[in-house]
Design an enzyme around this catalytic site. Sequence first.
Site, PDB file in Angstrom:
ATOM      1  N   CYS A   2       8.426  28.035  16.254  1.00 33.01           N
ATOM      2  CA  CYS A   2       9.253  28.541  15.263  1.00 33.01           C
ATOM      3  C   CYS A   2      10.609  28.834  15.670  1.00 33.01           C
ATOM      4  O   CYS A   2      11.200  29.561  14.746  1.00 33.01           O
ATOM      5  CB  CYS A   2       8.596  29.556  14.562  1.00 33.01           C
ATOM      6  SG  CYS A   2       8.198  31.033  15.016  1.00 33.01           S
ATOM      7  N   GLU A  79       8.162  22.362  14.041  1.00 32.28           N
ATOM      8  CA  GLU A  79       7.382  22.306  15.347  1.00 32.28           C
ATOM      9  C   GLU A  79       7.004  21.091  16.065  1.00 32.28           C
ATOM     10  O   GLU A  79       6.895  20.027  15.139  1.00 32.28           O
ATOM     11  CB  GLU A  79       5.833  22.848  15.140  1.00 32.28           C
ATOM     12  CG  GLU A  79       5.237  23.458  16.468  1.00 32.28           C
ATOM     13  CD  GLU A  79       6.031  24.455  17.244  1.00 32.28           C
ATOM     14  OE1 GLU A  79       6.747  24.089  18.144  1.00 32.28           O
ATOM     15  OE2 GLU A  79       6.099  25.634  17.055  1.00 32.28           O
TER      16      GLU A  79
END
Length: 294
Positions: A2, A79
Site C-alpha cells: 500500500c 498493489e
Amino acid sequence: MCGRTACSLAADNLRRACAYRDRRGRHRQPEWVRQERYQPSYNKGPQSSGPVLLSRRHLHQGALLKGKRCVVLADGFYEWQQQQSGGKQPYFIYFPQTKDAMGSIGLPDKEVEGDEEWKGWRLLTMAGIFDCWEPPGGGEMLYTYTIITVDASKDVSFIHHRMPAILDGDEAIRKWLDFAEVPTQEAVKLIQPTENIVFHPVSTFVNNIRNNTPECVARIELGAKKDVKATPSNKVMLGWLKSSQEGSPQKKENDLPKWTSQFIHSPSPKKTSASVLQQWLGKQEQPAAKKHKA
C-alpha cells in the site's frame, strides 16, 4: 505494501465523504487543517502528502505526544502481483461500491450541494499512526504518518502477502481515533485483515509515479489479445522489428519505482502486527523520565 494510493476527490467532497454521526446522533463533517496542502491525485507515492483523520483532542489539547492514532484516507490502494514471467501486474484495491459509484470511477469529480448526503465513492479508511516534528530552530511543524499493515486476507493474498489494516465502519473509526476513551490494548483489536474489499487489474501505466490521470484506476482485461491480419506492409514492419531486437541488447530493469518505507510488519511468526503496534504505542504513552543534573 500500500505504498501507492489514489485519492481523487476535491477537498469539499472529501469532507462530505467523511461525514459521520456524533454521540448525540448529529450529522457532522470533519474540519480541514491545511486544506491548501491537499492535492487530489490518481497516483500518490510515499513521499507525497495525503489526507488523514485525527481526533480533535490532538489539535486542541496539545496531546500530540499521546495516542498518535490516525485514519489514512484514499479511494483505494495499488498493489503489484509478481508474475512468473518476471513482470508485475498492478491491481487497484478498494471498498465495495454502489453501482452509481462504480460508474463514476475515473470521471471528473462532481460538486455536491451544501450538506447533501454523500452518495459517491466510499473512501477506504486505513489505520495509521502519525508523528509531529518541530524544527529546533523554529518553523512550521512537520506531520508524518505510517499505514499499519497486517497479513493479507484470503481473497487478496494471491496479489501480495500483506495489506493495510482497514477500519470498516464508523464505529471502528471512532474507536481507533478516540485515544482518550479507548486504550491501546482495546484499539489494537481492530488491527486485523478484512474480507470486505474488492479489486481489479489496472494498466502498468500506473507504474510511473508521474502519470496522474483516470487511466491509472481504469479496469483492464487480462490476457486480452487482438488478432492482427497479415498484410504485405505489416509483414515487412514485423520483420524489421524482429531483426532490430535480435541485434540490440535487452534492457533488464524494473519499471516499478523503488522506495523505502516504515510500514509496521511482523518480524517473526511469534509476534502479530497488533502486538508490535501495542508495544510501540505503549512506549509512547509512558511518561518521559525526568533528567537529573549531574
